[in-house]
Design a protein around this motif. Sequence first.
Motif, PDB file in Angstrom:
ATOM      1  N   THR A 194      26.150  33.992  42.878  1.00 17.92           N
ATOM      2  CA  THR A 194      26.905  34.222  41.642  1.00 17.92           C
ATOM      3  C   THR A 194      26.012  34.005  40.419  1.00 17.92           C
ATOM      4  N   ARG A 390      36.033  33.936  35.558  1.00 16.98           N
ATOM      5  CA  ARG A 390      36.457  34.973  36.514  1.00 16.98           C
ATOM      6  C   ARG A 390      35.687  36.247  36.194  1.00 16.98           C
ATOM      7  N   GLY A 391      35.797  37.227  37.066  1.00 16.53           N
ATOM      8  CA  GLY A 391      35.226  38.518  36.778  1.00 16.53           C
ATOM      9  C   GLY A 391      35.989  39.156  35.616  1.00 16.53           C
ATOM     10  N   VAL A 418      34.644  32.866  42.158  1.00 15.93           N
ATOM     11  CA  VAL A 418      33.330  32.988  41.526  1.00 15.93           C
ATOM     12  C   VAL A 418      32.799  31.595  41.177  1.00 15.93           C
ATOM     13  N   TYR A 591      37.546  38.688  43.264  1.00 17.94           N
ATOM     14  CA  TYR A 591      37.066  38.003  42.066  1.00 17.94           C
ATOM     15  C   TYR A 591      35.994  38.828  41.430  1.00 17.94           C
TER      16      TYR A 591
END
Length: 591
Positions: A194, A390-391, A418, A591
Motif C-alpha cells: 500500500t 480509503r481509496g 488499505v 478498497y
Amino acid sequence: MANLDLEQHSSENEEIKKKKHKKRARDGAKKLKQRAIDEEEPEHEDGDDEENKPLIDEEPKKKKKLKQRGDADDDADDEAITEEEPKKKKRKDEEVKSEEEDKVEGTSIMTNETFESLSLSDNTYKSVKEMGFARMTQIQAKAIPPLMMGKDVLGAARTGSGKTLAFLIPAAELLYHVRFTPRNGTGVIVICPTRELAIQSYGVAKELLKYHSQTVGKVIGGENRKKEAEILAKGVNLLVATPGRLLDHLENTNGFVFKNLKLFVMDEADRILEQNFEEDLKKIIKLLPKTRQTSLFSATQSAKVEDLARVSLASPVYIDVDEGRQKVTNEGLEQGYCVVPSGMRLLFLLTFLKRFHGKKKIMVFFSTCKSTKFHAELFRYIKLDCLEIRGGIDQSKRTSTLFQFKKAETGILLCTNVAARGLDFPHVDWIVQYDPPDNPTEYIHRVGRTARGEGAKGKALLVLTPDELQFIQYLKAAKIPVEEHEFEEGKLLDVKSFLEDLISKNYALKESAKEAYKTYISGYDSHSMKDVFNVHRLDLKEVAASFGFSDPPKVALKTDRGGYKSKREPVNKFNRGRGGRRGGKSKFERY
Ligand SMILES: Nc1ncnc2c1ncn2[C@@H]1O[C@H](COP(=O)(O)OP(=O)(O)OP(=O)(O)O)[C@@H](O)[C@H]1O
C-alpha cells in the motif's frame, strides 16, 4: 427472501422498544440533534449520563464468570474501563506489567541481544540508538545476521514485532559497505502493498540512513510521476515503492539505473502476491538483475509466498519466529466480539464511538470505500469528528491523514483494508472491525494495528451479526483467542428515527448512504468464506436500517445469484495457525 417473519417480529419489537424508551428516544434524538447544531457543547465525563455508560460489557463473558467466583483480579480490569488517570501514565504502567508477564510466559517479542553486538557501522548504530532501541526483537535477532551475510531470507513474525528494521538495517549496511553513490543508481528496492505503508517505510529508511551519504527515495501510486522520474535519474540508492508505480518506472524511466541492484525486499509479501499485484510482480522480477539478494517478510504467509520463495530465493533461510505459539496475535491484545443484529449495527457503532470520543484512539474497519465515506460524512454531520483513509481520496490528503492519526493521542480513524497492513500508529486503544474481515489472515493484520512493539497493550472488537457467528470457529481454529462481550440493547443511543429522518431529508447523505448500502452488499457477495458470509442470508430491510433507511432504497444490486464456491487455500507450513486461509479473488474492488 424468506425473512418476512423475522421482519414482522423485529418491527413488533421495535414498537415495544419505542414505547418502553419513549422518553429516552426523545431525549437522545434531541441531544444528538443539538450536538449537530451546537458544536460548543462540552463533552460529558465518563459515566455522567446514560449515553456514556458502557455499551458493551467490556469484560469478556468468561472473565466475568471467573470474577464472580472470586478467582480473578478484578480491580485492574475495572480500572481499564473507567480510567480517569492520564493516558500516558497508564500506558507506562501497563507496559511494565505486560513486559513482566511476557517474560514469565516467554512470549515477549524482545530478546536480550543488543544492536551493539551486530558490529554495525557507526552511522547506522547511531541512528538506531537515537530511535531509542538497544535490544533487538526476535525477528531482528534472527533475520539481521543472515541478511548481513548476503543470504536470502523468508521471514515471518507477528504484527508489530519490528520487521521493518529487520530488513532495513541490513539494507543500510549493504549500501554503506559497497560504497554506493548516487551514480551507481539503486542498490536496494523495498516494495510494499500500500501507498501508506511505503510512505511509512520510506520514513524509517530515511531516519536510519540519516548519517550515511547514501540516498533514499520513494515511488508510489498517486504521486507525481514526472518528479519521481527526475529524482530517480539523480540516483536513489535505497528505493521504497508500490508495485504498480515501480513497474512503470522500470519500464519507462530512462534515467532509472537499476542494473546494480543488490537487494530486493518484499514487505507484506503475501499481500503483494494477491491478485492485484501478482502480474506486476512477475514483470518486475523479470526486469531486475538476476544476481541479487532477495527477502520476503510478512506477519502471515501463504502458499503463494512459499511458491515464490521456492522459485526466486536461493537456498533461503526460513525464519518463523512464532512457530509453535499457542496464539498468533500479540500478548498485549485483548480480543472480543459482539453479536449485534444487522439492523442495530449503526446505532451500536455510533453509541460505541460517542462513548470513547475524545478519550481513546480508535480505528474502525469497513468493507468498502463508499461505506467508509458515508459513515465519515454522517459522523461529521452529527459532529462526531473522524478521519478517513480509503481509496478514492486524493493521495496528499491520505498522506496528511496518515501523519495526523500517527500523532494523535485520541481520535477516530475510519478506514478500509488499505490501512490493515503494516501501518504503525502509536498507542491505538481500540480496533473495531465493524464490517468483518474476509478471513482470519485479514483479521490478524487489522488487529495488529494495536498492541505493537515492546510490551504494548490494546483492545480489539469484532462486530458480527447472529448469522456470521460461525466466523469465531475459524478464528479459534487459527489460534486467535476471542471472547464474547455482551452488549445491552437498552444502552444503544435511541436515535434511530432521528437518523432516518436526517438521511431521508439530506440529499447528499441519502445518495452517499445508497452507494454505501449497494457496495456493502456487493462487497458481502465477494466474501471468500461463503459458508459464513452468505449474501443470500442478508435481510435487506435490516441491512438498509444499518445505513439509516427505514426501507431498502431502490438500487441496482449486482450480486451473484448463481451459487457460491468456497475457495479455500490448502493448509501449508506458513499459513497453518496464522489464519489458515487466504482471501479468494474479489469480483469487487473492496478498497
Ligand atoms: N528493537 C526494538 N525495540 C523496541 N521497539 C522496536 C524495535 N524495533 C522496532 N520497534 C518498534 O516496534 C513497532 C513495530 O515495528 P514494525 O512497524 O517494524 O512492525 P512490523 O513487524 O513490520 O509490523 P506489521 O506486521 O504490522 O507490518 C514500531 O513502532 C517500531 O518502532
